[in-house]
Design a protein around this motif. Structure first.
Motif: not given
Length: 250
Positions: A4-6, A11-12, A17-21, A90-101
């Motif tokens: 999932e981190l890939h 987003a990075y 990302l939040s501080d923890d992420e 991370f899964r809830g944000r994965r598709m939106a951030r993947f599309a952004l990237a």
């Protein structure tokens, strides 16, 4: 390693990302050169896209936003499941951030599939920190209240935008559709100090679209030039300039 981190490179690069992420992703960067390179490319792309929106918002925008806050219903919070693993967070944000990237990569035309050579974790972390520091400085120039841009056509169908912020004593050059230099050569940038050229850094010879924070202070320079130099650069220009651009004054 958590797959999932890939998907969090976009987003990075946009500091979303939040501080923890962010801490977890930066640990991941220490082991993943592919993500380190992608973050570097997406950061440069984000800076280039920022040029398209680097305008001062109208004064009434703040008042309009405050009015709308009172009319938009906030969604109730959702209680997280106990002992939820990192992958699930991370899964809830994965598709939106993947599309952004993906959209950013298509816009830049520079992100692609590559064969990655292994490097040490310390080296990769240093690269990630350096890329983040440069991106923050680059974004600071573009967002400066006194930032002024000059855009022009370069040789070979390329275009360039030169942004200067005298309040930060820094400048940024954004190149688009730049032809790759000859083998063993590199594009070198120069500050133009009343006709004397002062080195301002090198462009990445593998990139055709790139945002570069010029090395060194602007000081009294009136603009910049580009020359083709041997790999590694030269202390002084060894070829005629491919382009000369003046800093905008108004």
């Amino acid at each position: 390693m958590n797959a999932e981190l890939h998907t969090l490179t976009g987003a990075y690069a946009l500091h979303a990302l939040s501080d923890d992420e962010r801490e977890e992703f930066e640990r991941h960067l220490g082991d993943c050169e592919a993500c380190t390179q992608e973050v570097r490319e997406l950061t440069a792309t984000a800076a280039r896209l920022g040029l398209a929106v680097s305008v001062t918002p109208p004064p009434e925008m703040k008042a309009a936003a405050l009015r709308r806050i009172s009319t938009v219903r906030q969604e109730p919070p959702v209680a997280p499941a106990p002992a939820r693993p990192v992958a699930a967070r991370f899964r809830g944000r994965r598709m939106a951030r993947f599309a952004l990237a993906a959209c950013m990569a298509v816009t830049a035309g520079s992100a692609g599939v590559a064969v990655w050579q292994h490097q040490s974790a310390d080296d990769a972390q240093q690269q990630a920190r350096a890329a983040q520091q440069q991106s923050e400085q680059l974004a600071g120039v573009l967002a400066a209240p006194d930032a002024k841009a000059t855009t022009g056509q370069l040789a070979g169908g390329a275009s360039g935008t030169l942004v200067v912020a005298h309040s930060k004593n820094q400048a940024v050059f954004v190149a688009s559709s730049m032809p790759k230099p000859p083998s063993g050569k590199v594009y070198q940038l120069w500050f133009n100090d009343a006709g004397t050229m002062r080195s301002a850094g090198l462009m990445d010879p593998s990139q055709t679209t790139e945002a570069v924070l010029l090395s060194g202070p602007v000081d009294k320079a009136s603009g910049m030039g580009i020359t083709v130099e041997p790999s590694g650069g030269s202390p002084a220009p060894t070829s005629a300039p491919l382009a000369l651009m003046n800093f905008a004054t108004a």
